[in-house]
Write a protein that holds these residues in place. Structure first.
Motif, PDB file in Angstrom:
ATOM      1  N   GLU A 148       0.883  -1.246  -0.029  1.00 13.19           N
ATOM      2  CA  GLU A 148       0.011  -0.027  -0.114  1.00 13.19           C
ATOM      3  C   GLU A 148       0.901   1.321   0.139  1.00 13.19           C
ATOM      4  O   GLU A 148       0.554   2.441  -0.703  1.00 13.19           O
ATOM      5  N   ARG A 151       1.779   1.981  -3.437  1.00 16.90           N
ATOM      6  CA  ARG A 151       0.818   2.024  -4.494  1.00 16.90           C
ATOM      7  C   ARG A 151       1.000   3.224  -5.213  1.00 16.90           C
ATOM      8  O   ARG A 151       0.512   3.003  -6.735  1.00 16.90           O
ATOM      9  N   ASP A 152       1.324   4.429  -4.782  1.00 17.30           N
ATOM     10  CA  ASP A 152       1.313   5.619  -5.780  1.00 17.30           C
ATOM     11  C   ASP A 152       2.428   5.788  -6.849  1.00 17.30           C
ATOM     12  O   ASP A 152       2.440   6.634  -7.868  1.00 17.30           O
ATOM     13  N   ASP A 159      -6.054  -1.821  -6.663  1.00 17.87           N
ATOM     14  CA  ASP A 159      -6.846  -1.752  -5.544  1.00 17.87           C
ATOM     15  C   ASP A 159      -6.692  -2.419  -4.490  1.00 17.87           C
ATOM     16  O   ASP A 159      -7.429  -2.421  -3.425  1.00 17.87           O
ATOM     17  N   ALA A 191     -10.545   2.898  -0.281  1.00 17.67           N
ATOM     18  CA  ALA A 191     -10.936   3.642  -1.479  1.00 17.67           C
ATOM     19  C   ALA A 191     -10.307   4.995  -1.448  1.00 17.67           C
ATOM     20  O   ALA A 191     -10.225   5.746  -0.451  1.00 17.67           O
ATOM     21  N   GLU A 192      -9.907   5.579  -2.690  1.00 20.48           N
ATOM     22  CA  GLU A 192      -9.598   6.757  -2.719  1.00 20.48           C
ATOM     23  C   GLU A 192     -10.781   7.539  -2.717  1.00 20.48           C
ATOM     24  O   GLU A 192     -12.200   7.544  -2.907  1.00 20.48           O
ATOM     25  N   GLU A 193     -10.424   9.003  -2.180  1.00 18.28           N
ATOM     26  CA  GLU A 193     -11.556   9.945  -1.559  1.00 18.28           C
ATOM     27  C   GLU A 193     -11.326  11.255  -2.278  1.00 18.28           C
ATOM     28  O   GLU A 193     -10.263  11.752  -2.653  1.00 18.28           O
ATOM     29  N   ALA A 194     -12.451  12.173  -2.636  1.00 19.26           N
ATOM     30  CA  ALA A 194     -12.249  13.257  -3.321  1.00 19.26           C
ATOM     31  C   ALA A 194     -13.329  14.304  -2.552  1.00 19.26           C
ATOM     32  O   ALA A 194     -14.370  13.899  -2.073  1.00 19.26           O
ATOM     33  N   LEU A 222     -11.951  11.072  -9.909  1.00 17.89           N
ATOM     34  CA  LEU A 222     -11.582   9.865  -8.757  1.00 17.89           C
ATOM     35  C   LEU A 222     -10.911   8.655  -9.358  1.00 17.89           C
ATOM     36  O   LEU A 222     -12.063   8.218 -10.153  1.00 17.89           O
ATOM     37  N   ALA A 223      -9.849   8.129  -9.077  1.00 16.46           N
ATOM     38  CA  ALA A 223      -9.424   6.998  -9.604  1.00 16.46           C
ATOM     39  C   ALA A 223      -9.681   6.912 -11.311  1.00 16.46           C
ATOM     40  O   ALA A 223      -9.801   6.041 -11.696  1.00 16.46           O
TER      41      ALA A 223
END
Length: 236
Positions: A148, A151-152, A159, A191-194, A222-223
């Motif tokens: 994790e 990940r970026d 995921d 999960a990604e958030e915005a 988002l994603a």
């Protein structure tokens, strides 16, 4: 997009999508445009190898610079490329193939997952650069944290990660549910958030007569997807 590659007498003969787990789409012509899997292998029996077709994010970025219709995200880009009836379109997206499993092999009994991956490596299939063998639950959790944290920095979307029992005999003993193996578990990352603004709420009536609220949002990325609506059927 999950793909299954079939070999007979050491030669690639067919590629299919996973489909419903029993039947998939024949996408051999499209798959032949992918340069990162072998067309011949040393094993001469019948074998089916499972892998993932991906668009690397750097490749997606280069593609979008000149594309008439830029792709919004890698996932849709791969699915569209593989299911496209024109292999030339598939070729232009420069897909990559990362393999991770032997679904079927005629006369070899792998003692564990490690031996199976070595078979794939020796036959020139491209594998994930990350595979860690753990002996305790804490080692598993540490490995998941490590993935994790990276990940970026990866050049492809993930995921989560998959935790598997390595021993083949234990896999057979654990067996399967109707849909999934009991010896493997997908660990999903947060999960990604915005943040965006709700501009309106539309109430929709389902076919059963249930009222479902739908939020109209200021569009937000988002994603890799532009989100402008969200269901609010779950109170949280």
């Amino acid at each position: 997009l999950t793909m299954c590659l079939t070999y007979e007498n050491g030669v690639f003969v067919r590629a299919t999508t996973r489909g419903n787990g029993i039947e998939g789409e024949d996408v051999t012509a499209q798959c032949l445009t992918i340069k990162s899997f072998p067309l011949t292998i040393s094993y001469k029996g019948v074998a089916e190898v499972k892998g993932e077709a991906v668009i690397r994010l750097s490749v997606l970025e280069d593609y979008n610079k000149t594309a008439a219709e830029p792709l919004k995200n890698a996932r849709n880009g791969v699915a569209g490329a593989i299911r496209n009836l024109d292999p030339q379109v598939t070729a232009e997206r420069k897909l990559d193939m990362i393999c991770y499993n032997v679904n079927y092999i005629e006369d070899i009994n792998f003692r564990d997952g490690r031996q199976m991956l070595e078979f794939l490596r020796q036959n020139n299939f491209k594998l994930s650069s990350y595979c860690k063998y753990c002996k305790t639950p804490q080692e598993v959790l540490s490995a998941l944290d490590e993935i994790e944290s990276r990940r970026d920095s990866l050049d492809f979307l993930i995921d989560g990660a998959v935790v598997k029992v390595d021993d083949t005999a234990m896999r057979e003993e654990l067996g399967y549910t109707q849909k999934f193996p009991r010896w493997a578990m997908a660990y999903k990352f947060a999960a990604e958030e915005a943040t965006t603004t709700v501009r309106d709420v539309i109430w929709q009536v389902s076919r059963t007569g249930k009222l479902n609220p739908l939020a109209v949002l200021d569009p937000v990325d988002l994603a890799g997807v532009t989100v402008s609506r969200a269901t609010l059927s779950n109170l949280s």
